[in-house]
Write a protein that holds these residues in place. Structure first.
Motif, short mmCIF file in Angstrom:
data_model
loop_
_atom_site.label_atom_id
_atom_site.label_comp_id
_atom_site.label_asym_id
_atom_site.label_seq_id
_atom_site.Cartn_x
_atom_site.Cartn_y
_atom_site.Cartn_z
N GLU A 60 5.88 6.89 -11.70
CA GLU A 60 6.05 5.49 -11.27
C GLU A 60 6.91 5.41 -10.01
O GLU A 60 6.66 4.60 -9.12
N VAL A 61 7.92 6.27 -9.94
CA VAL A 61 8.76 6.30 -8.73
C VAL A 61 7.98 6.88 -7.55
O VAL A 61 8.11 6.42 -6.41
N THR A 62 7.15 7.87 -7.84
CA THR A 62 6.30 8.44 -6.79
C THR A 62 5.37 7.37 -6.23
O THR A 62 5.18 7.26 -5.01
N SER A 63 4.80 6.57 -7.11
CA SER A 63 3.92 5.49 -6.68
C SER A 63 4.67 4.56 -5.72
O SER A 63 4.18 4.22 -4.64
N ALA A 64 5.89 4.18 -6.12
CA ALA A 64 6.71 3.29 -5.28
C ALA A 64 7.02 3.95 -3.93
O ALA A 64 6.91 3.31 -2.87
N LEU A 65 7.37 5.23 -3.97
CA LEU A 65 7.70 5.93 -2.72
C LEU A 65 6.49 6.02 -1.79
O LEU A 65 6.60 5.80 -0.59
N LEU A 66 5.34 6.36 -2.34
CA LEU A 66 4.15 6.52 -1.50
C LEU A 66 3.70 5.19 -0.91
O LEU A 66 3.24 5.13 0.22
N LEU A 67 3.89 4.11 -1.69
CA LEU A 67 3.45 2.79 -1.19
C LEU A 67 4.42 2.21 -0.17
O LEU A 67 4.03 1.41 0.67
N ALA A 215 -1.96 -0.47 -9.73
CA ALA A 215 -1.20 -1.62 -10.26
C ALA A 215 -0.07 -2.00 -9.31
O ALA A 215 0.19 -3.19 -9.09
N ASP A 216 0.60 -1.01 -8.72
CA ASP A 216 1.78 -1.28 -7.88
C ASP A 216 1.43 -1.91 -6.54
O ASP A 216 2.29 -2.51 -5.90
N ARG A 217 0.21 -1.74 -6.10
CA ARG A 217 -0.18 -2.28 -4.80
C ARG A 217 0.04 -3.80 -4.75
O ARG A 217 0.27 -4.36 -3.70
N LYS A 218 -0.02 -4.45 -5.92
CA LYS A 218 0.13 -5.92 -5.97
C LYS A 218 1.61 -6.32 -6.06
O LYS A 218 1.94 -7.48 -5.98
N ARG A 219 2.50 -5.37 -6.25
CA ARG A 219 3.91 -5.72 -6.45
C ARG A 219 4.66 -5.85 -5.13
O ARG A 219 4.29 -5.24 -4.13
N ALA A 220 5.75 -6.64 -5.18
CA ALA A 220 6.56 -6.86 -3.98
C ALA A 220 7.31 -5.58 -3.60
O ALA A 220 7.67 -4.78 -4.47
N HIS A 221 7.55 -5.44 -2.31
CA HIS A 221 8.26 -4.28 -1.75
C HIS A 221 9.63 -4.12 -2.43
O HIS A 221 10.04 -3.01 -2.78
N GLU A 222 10.33 -5.26 -2.64
CA GLU A 222 11.69 -5.22 -3.23
C GLU A 222 11.64 -4.64 -4.65
O GLU A 222 12.54 -3.91 -5.07
N GLU A 223 10.59 -4.98 -5.39
CA GLU A 223 10.47 -4.48 -6.76
C GLU A 223 10.31 -2.95 -6.74
O GLU A 223 10.94 -2.24 -7.53
N LEU A 224 9.50 -2.47 -5.80
CA LEU A 224 9.28 -1.02 -5.71
C LEU A 224 10.56 -0.31 -5.25
O LEU A 224 10.92 0.75 -5.77
N SER A 225 11.26 -0.90 -4.28
CA SER A 225 12.52 -0.29 -3.79
C SER A 225 13.56 -0.25 -4.91
O SER A 225 14.33 0.71 -5.02
N GLY A 226 13.58 -1.28 -5.75
CA GLY A 226 14.53 -1.33 -6.87
C GLY A 226 14.27 -0.19 -7.85
O GLY A 226 15.20 0.42 -8.38
N ARG A 227 13.01 0.10 -8.05
CA ARG A 227 12.64 1.20 -8.95
C ARG A 227 13.19 2.53 -8.41
O ARG A 227 13.71 3.35 -9.16
#
Ligand code: PTJ
Length: 248
Positions: A60-67, A215-227
């Motif tokens: 899940e963190v990898t997904s956030a990092l790649l996006l 799934a993460d593509r629809k999430r806000a950048h801040e949410e992914l950075s928080g992860r």
């Protein structure tokens, strides 16, 4: 290729062996790749041959990092291509900013070209090769893996390595890259040096990653950075070692 019946209790494991052997015969994988895979199989056996919760967290963190990365690159060696070429192509199909670069330890121009052609045939639109006229060296590495393509790993902010050795992982981190490692051995130098370590079998991990990224593509950048900010790789590795111990 040996026909493995799909109801065989060790179907997936045997299929991966066949993929690697076929990859060796096609000139994609190295002979050393067979030995490296045997080590991976042993760890996978101890981990229950399934994606464990600590691996899901790293994925899940990898997904956030790649996006959220500016220039993410997946470094592919012969073993990764032979075992997971299709899964790598699937990942790129869902994330076209992810660039693929072929980087080999037992480098020959012929094998590098074969791997690049194989990945292109699977639908990856752009495959770079580390050893080319556009190579720049990665400091402190002496062997063939020191090469980086100027437009690929050399300018990447995030690099995925799979079934990799520790020296190059360390050199990439020292060069300022965020390194994500896929490695079944939580004790390896690569696993310990990477900022994010997915302790899981590469084909399973990439499948879960693809679903997570969709799934993460629809999430806000801040949410992914928080992860990313909440993630602790050391704790993930400790949980992986504990899972092996409890399996024993
Ligand atoms: O194709 P080349 O020339 O670049 O050669 C690649 C080699 C085989 C040299 C490279 O993979 C290598 O050096 O392997 P190591 O150092 O033996 O490390 C491989 C790591 O990957 C080990 O920690 C294994 O446990 C792990 N591993 C093996 N199979 C898998 C795996 N991790 C995830 N999925 C697997 N299927």
């Amino acid at each position: 290729m040996t026909d493995i019946p799909s109801n065989h209790p060790r179907y997936h494991s045997l299929l991966l062996r066949e993929r690697l052997i076929e990859g060796l015969h096609r000139g994609l994988a190295s002979e050393a790749g067979l030995l490296a895979h045997g080590r991976g199989e042993a760890f996978d056996y101890l981990l229950g041959e399934r994606t464990q919760p600590f691996a899901t967290e790293a994925i899940e963190v990898t997904s956030a990092l790649l996006l959220t990365a500016k220039h993410p690159v997946f470094s592919v060696n012969g073993s990764a291509a032979a075992l997971a070429g299709r899964e790598i192509a699937d990942l790129v199909a869902g994330h076209d900013r992810l660039l693929i670069e072929v980087n080999l330890f037992h480098h020959t121009p012929e094998r590098s070209r074969r791997i690049a052609d194989y990945l292109r045939a699977l639908g990856v639109p752009r495959v770079l090769e580390s050893v080319s006229d556009d190579s720049v060296p990665l400091p402190s590495i002496q062997h063939a893996r020191k090469h980086m393509h100027r437009e690929g790993i050399a300018s990447a902010d995030v690099v995925v390595v799979a079934l990799e050795d520790g020296d190059r992982c360390q050199a990439l981190v020292e060069a300022g890259k965020q390194v994500i490692a896929i490695d079944l051995n939580p004790l390896s130098r690569t696993a310990r040096l990477a900022q994010v370590t997915i302790v899981d079998e590469i084909t399973r991990a990439l499948h879960v990653l693809k679903v997570a990224m969709a799934a993460d593509r629809k999430r806000a950048h801040e949410e992914l950075s928080g992860r990313l900010a909440r993630y602790n790789n050391e704790a993930v590795l400790q949980r992986a070692v504990a899972a092996i111990r409890s399996g024993l």
